[in-house]
Design a protein around this motif. Structure first.
Motif, mmCIF file in Angstrom:
data_model
loop_
_atom_site.group_PDB
_atom_site.id
_atom_site.type_symbol
_atom_site.label_atom_id
_atom_site.label_comp_id
_atom_site.label_asym_id
_atom_site.label_seq_id
_atom_site.Cartn_x
_atom_site.Cartn_y
_atom_site.Cartn_z
ATOM 1 N N GLU A 1 0.843 -1.196 0.000
ATOM 2 C CA GLU A 1 0.000 0.000 0.000
ATOM 3 C C GLU A 1 0.877 1.244 0.000
ATOM 4 O OE1 GLU A 1 -3.950 1.861 2.196
ATOM 5 O OE2 GLU A 1 -3.010 0.039 2.988
ATOM 6 N N LEU A 2 1.945 1.233 0.817
ATOM 7 C CA LEU A 2 2.877 2.352 0.825
ATOM 8 C C LEU A 2 3.574 2.492 -0.521
ATOM 9 C CD1 LEU A 2 4.470 1.685 4.342
ATOM 10 C CD2 LEU A 2 2.926 3.575 3.747
ATOM 11 N N TRP A 3 3.976 1.351 -1.103
ATOM 12 C CA TRP A 3 4.659 1.406 -2.398
ATOM 13 C C TRP A 3 3.729 1.951 -3.489
ATOM 14 C CZ3 TRP A 3 3.875 -0.354 -7.280
ATOM 15 C CH2 TRP A 3 4.971 -0.230 -8.152
ATOM 16 N N THR A 4 2.458 1.532 -3.467
ATOM 17 C CA THR A 4 1.498 2.003 -4.474
ATOM 18 C C THR A 4 1.317 3.513 -4.389
ATOM 19 O OG1 THR A 4 0.320 -0.105 -4.393
ATOM 20 C CG2 THR A 4 -0.864 1.775 -5.340
ATOM 21 N N LEU A 5 1.182 4.026 -3.163
ATOM 22 C CA LEU A 5 0.983 5.461 -2.979
ATOM 23 C C LEU A 5 2.230 6.232 -3.426
ATOM 24 C CD1 LEU A 5 -1.056 7.492 -2.096
ATOM 25 C CD2 LEU A 5 -0.313 7.217 0.258
ATOM 26 N N ALA A 6 3.417 5.689 -3.115
ATOM 27 C CA ALA A 6 4.655 6.348 -3.542
ATOM 28 C C ALA A 6 4.768 6.352 -5.064
ATOM 29 C CB ALA A 6 5.864 5.626 -2.922
ATOM 30 N N TYR A 7 4.406 5.256 -5.694
ATOM 31 C CA TYR A 7 4.504 5.173 -7.161
ATOM 32 C C TYR A 7 3.529 6.147 -7.822
ATOM 33 C CZ TYR A 7 5.070 3.187 -11.812
ATOM 34 O OH TYR A 7 5.341 3.022 -13.147
#
Length: 1000
Positions: free
Chosen positions: A743-749
């Motif tokens: 979820e953190l990676w998706t938001l960062a991307y």
């Protein structure tokens, strides 16, 4: 003197003789131009050599046209392609036209075949007994012969286009040439060489114009060669019936009026002929126009005079417009009006119309339509089988539109029985009447529940097996839409899935029997089988303990194997723990044989049977036992990596839907809703998601999101530094923030790529998906690893089950990898289930299902070709003895199971009954939402279905469906008994077909 005089005399005589010869030649040419006697003599003798005969088999001499609007529209140009497609689909040429030697030579020289062309043509479909069920003919509004055409229309046309055509003084006249116009056109063409700005008038007659717009490429004359080709072809066509051409000239007038090109208009398409032109461009009634122009202009009322004048102007305008239809009709209406008025004055000057008609017509408005409003909608209900035939034609010919198909010169013999189709459609419509008014066979059985019967869609399809094919005899439903619920829907059909599950179960038994039947008891005892592979163990046990090793015996014994129907057990399937229930709680906690469970449609028996099937396929994977036993087996890493990838994709799809389209601030607020907020968490999340942000932005963010008592104060610089984007791994970051790392990676991307699509996010996250599951790869986690590996092994097992179902014509491209597939969670289509019954009736062979038996292209033309379906050899997709066992199982459902009410419904005239077997199914498709504790929070109805797939006797099979879509289905409690009752009610309508001996 005498000698000199003699010479002078001879010179004079010679000059006179030459003059007389020239004069005679001129007179002969003039005579020939007027009478066409020599042309008639020689061309008619050549035309007599033109002939076509239809004979058996493929023709060695047939020639197909390469271009031309007429030949393209009627499908003649594409016939070679159609024949190749039909050959692949299993159709053979039964008979085809043969050209006479001269006609073959003539067409090979580039001339158009001379024959009596059709004024209109289109698709015709007959039922199995030759009764017409569909006919399209274009153009639609025509004069069937010259005598129907009002005299004034003929005179107007000839004045504008071909004034000498019908001169009765010259019965042998060649209608392809009007010498005055041709000579004028030739002179103008010569002058154009000097003055390129000159406009050359056409020299075409009606006959050559038709050759041009019917057969020339694009309907145009592009060269002198094209003109010669048109004239020669028109001449040959004119003399087909001998030297006299007056009747041929009458036909030319009629054909031209019926077929002249008049552009295309929205809502209708291509427009041809005066009748369709009046309808499409002016919205007038063609017969009414004909009646008006057939009346004598004297003694008419003022209203009739105005109407007649309007009709006259419209007719003249279309004769004018046919020269440049795209310009006059679609672009410049004022130019069309001006040209029409000019011709009206000329027609009055030569006495074709009266001055009164002229003045009234010129005063009349000329208002063209911009589109044709579609006719009032017709019900789709009577056309379900017909539409199935037309759709199959589209597929067979590989064309994309019904518009084109309907214009082909094609006659089709279908397999449909029209009388049974009509009666059954009427019956099903009566079932859809409001319940309060219903007086039919269903009302007394209280099968519908509380719902309104008018919301239920009823469907019935019937097929007949024949040698080398299965024929569709009827297909009808009460859904007044183009959609066919038999073949165009994906429905959860409930217990009908048990039919496919049972077929797979018996096929596995047959396969194991083949594998082990030749082994002795001692050899069987040495076979290593995993304890969880119950089917393999049972077959080995049977072969070790029984002397009768025949396949029929072991299949019969397999039908008597017992399973528990207890709903108490929890099943790990589909990636989680599930429980299932029986439809009838009286079946709980009992043991049932496979046959009894099939008869009474007991869910838990088939859940357990599907588990056995899944376990069988799972343990067919080489080395699977070692894989699960040995934590160091290198293959475990591959399975776990695959699991991590698949599981990660599921989470990414969820997170993408959660954040896509949100601004950074909005997205972060959404993230924080599920996150424990403290300075360390907020700092770590912020720095990872927005690594390029500076200290000021970080400070503003933290101050805006920290709650009272959480102030970071002087620690902000320290937090900023210690929470750098590379301080923590993605897994550590997830642990710190208590947020799923992906979820953190998706938001960062999405912060870096705000326009990224879901596919891009998944594609660029492969490494991160593996990274967040690193804990899973540790051997100390073997139990958790085993859970995930078993889930993937189940997916692989269902891939094998899918292949087994697909071989038996399952219609979709995947199965839900869950035991619930045995009771309908993977959905099905009614006609695909019927196809499985056809395989059973055909002793395990699959044969194509046909709606079309014969086709005839271009009847009574030089391209006539008749095709018929060749008997297929079929495809053995099921062991014959498995098919026999399934047939017996289906009989049991009717004899003592859920379809008992249909017993003895199909009685022959001698009192004997046709055997009936089948499988029922009830689908209650719902969207369920569960809480974290597993309790059901919300259940939303999607649809409800009842189905009965059946066979009758040895030849007929089909499927009945009742269906309600949407949340309204919550009001209904009907079961498969409703579908069975529909078939019972339809039995008297079906018996004439079922009892017939013919299989046309």
């Amino acid at each position: 003197m005498k000698a000199g005089g003699s010479k002078q005399t001879w010179r004079t005589i010679r000059m006179m003789f030459i003059f007389l010869l020239i004069l005679a030649l001129i007179l002969a040419v003039i005579y020939e131009i007027e009478t066409s006697k020599l042309q008639a003599h020689y061309i008619s003798r050549l035309a007599a050599k033109i002939g076509v005969q239809v004979a058996s088999g493929e023709s060695p001499s047939i020639q197909f046209p390469k271009a031309g609007p007429y030949d393209t529209r009627l499908g003649y140009v594409e016939l070679p392609t159609f024949f190749r497609n039909l050959d692949v689909a299993g159709y053979d040429i039964e008979a085809q036209a043969r050209f006479s030697p001269f006609m073959l030579e003539y067409t090979q020289a580039g001339f158009y075949p001379a024959y009596r062309e059709k004024s209109n043509a289109g698709l015709r479909i007959e039922d199995r007994l030759g009764r017409l069920i569909y006919a399209a003919a274009y153009p639609e509004r025509i004069f069937s012969d010259y005598s129907q055409i009002p005299d004034i229309i003929v005179k107007i046309l000839l004045y504008i286009e071909n004034r000498e055509l019908l001169d009765p003084r010259y019965p042998l006249k060649n209608p392809a040439v009007e010498w005055k116009r041709l000579t004028a056109a030739a002179l103008e063409l010569g002058m154009k060489v000097v003055d390129s700005s000159r406009n050359v008038p056409g020299g075409s007659t009606l006959a050559t114009q038709m050759e041009k717009y019917r057969h020339s490429p694009q309907g145009l004359t592009l060269s002198v060669k094209d003109k010669f080709q048109q004239m020669a072809s028109a001449s040959m066509r004119a003399y087909l019936n001998g030297e006299e051409t007056l009747q041929a000239r009458y036909r030319i007038v009629c054909d031209f009026i019926n077929s002249m090109p008049l552009g295309a208009i929205s809502g209708y398409g291509e427009v041809m002929g005066l009748g369709d032109g009046l309808y499409a461009w002016y919205g007038v009634d063609f017969p009414q126009t004909v009646r008006l122009l057939s009346q004598r202009p004297s003694n008419l009322s003022d209203s009739v005079v105005k109407a007649r004048a309007m009709a006259l102007k419209q007719v003249v305008s279309l004769f004018v417009a046919q020269r440049r239809p795209s310009y006059f009709l679609a672009q410049d209406h004022m130019a069309l009006k001006a040209k029409t008025d000019t011709y009206l004055r000329l027609l009055a000057r030569v006495g074709i119309i009266t001055p009164k008609d002229r003045d009234a017509a010129i005063a009349a408005p000329l208002v063209l339509q911009e589109r044709v409003d579609p006719p009032s909608a017709q019900s789709f209900l009577p056309r379900k089988a017909l539409n199935a035939v037309r759709v199959q034609l589209l597929n067979l010919l590989d064309i994309d539109r019904l518009y084109r198909l309907d214009r082909f010169d094609l006659s089709v013999t279908s397999t449909v029985d029209q009388s049974v189709q009509q009666e059954t459609t009427t019956l099903l419509k009566s079932f859809s009447e409001p319940l309060a008014a219903q007086k039919n066979e269903l009302y007394g059985y209280h099968l519908l529940g509380d719902g309104d019967s008018s919301n239920i869609v009823y469907s019935l399809t019937l097929y007949e097996r024949s040698e080398g094919a299965n024929f569709m005899r009827l297909q009808t439903d009460t859904l007044d839409q183009p959609l066919n619920i038999n073949s165009g829907t994906k429905l959860e059909l409930g217990s009908s899935a048990k039919f496919r599950t049972l077929a797979t179960y018996l096929e596995i038994i047959a396969g194991l029997h083949k594998q082990y039947r030749s082994l002795s008891r001692a050899e069987l005892a040495k076979v290593e089988v995993d304890p969880a592979d119950y089917l393999s163990r049972w077959v080995i046990s049977y072969l070790s303990g029984y002397s009768d090793r025949a396949l029929s015996a072991i299949l019969a014994s397999a039908m008597q194997r017992s399973y528990s129907a207890s709903p108490e057990e929890k099943f790990f399937t589909g990636g989680g723990v599930h429980t299932f229930s029986n439809f009838d709680t009286r079946h709980d906690n009992r043991m049932f044989s496979v046959q009894d469970a099939f008869n009474h449609s007991i869910n838990l028996v088939f859940i357990r049977m599907m588990r056995d099937i899944t376990q069988y396929y799972k343990y067919q994977i080489p080395g699977v036992r070692q894989l699960l036993a040995d934590a160091t087996d290198p293959r475990r890493h591959d399975y776990l990596a695959k699991f991590a990838d698949q599981e990660g994709q599921i989470f990414l799809q969820r997170f993408y839907r959660k954040y896509a389209g949100e601004s950074f601030g909005e997205a972060f607020d959404i993230l924080l809703e599920g996150m424990r907020q403290n300075p360390k968490n907020l700092a770590a999340a912020f720095r990872y998601i927005k690594p390029a942000a500076g200290f000021k932005e970080f400070k503003a963010f933290l101050s805006g999101h920290l709650k009272n008592g959480q102030a970071a104060g002087n620690r902000l610089p320290e937090l900023f530094e210690m929470s750098g984007p590379h301080t923590y791994s993605l897994v550590e970051l997830g642990y710190i923030t208590r947020v799923h790392p992906l979820e953190l990676w998706t938001l960062a991307y999405l912060n870096r790529h705000p326009d990224a699509g879901q596919g891009e996010v998944i594609q660029n996250s492969a490494a991160e998906r593996q990274q967040v599951y690193t804990w899973l790869f540790k051997t100390s986690r073997k139990n958790k690893q085993d859970v995930r590996i078993r889930a993937l092994l189940e997916v692989e097992a269902f891939s094998e089950i899918f292949l087994a179902w697909k071989r038996l014509k399952y219609p979709f491209n995947s199965l839900v990898p869950s035991y619930a597939t045995a009771i309908g969670s993977s959905a099905d289509r009614p006609d695909s289930l019927a196809e499985l019954v056809g395989i059973v009736l055909n002793e395990g062979k699959w044969y194509p299902t046909l709606q079309i038996r014969k086709l005839c292209f271009g009847e009574k033309t030089p391209y006539e070709t008749r095709l018929a379906y060749r008997k297929s050899q079929g495809e053995q997709v099921m062991h014959p003895q498995v098919a026999t066992a399934l047939r017996q199982a289906l009989l049991g459902v009717v004899e003592s199971g859920t379809a008992r009410r249909i017993r003895n419904a199909f009685l022959l005239s001698d009192g004997t009954g046709l055997a009936v077997g089948g499988k029922t199914g009830t689908g209650d498709n719902r969207h369920n939402i569960y809480g974290s504790d597993g309790h059901l929070l919300l259940s939303k109805a999607i649809n409800r279905t009842a189905v009965f797939v059946f066979f009758i006797g040895d030849r007929f099979y089909g499927v009945v469906t009742a269906y309600v879509a949407g949340q309204d289905s919550d009001d209904y409690t009907f079961t498969s008994a409703l579908a069975v009752q529909i078939l019972k009610a339809a039995a008297p309508r079906l018996m004439p077909l079922l009892a017939a001996d013919d299989q046309q």
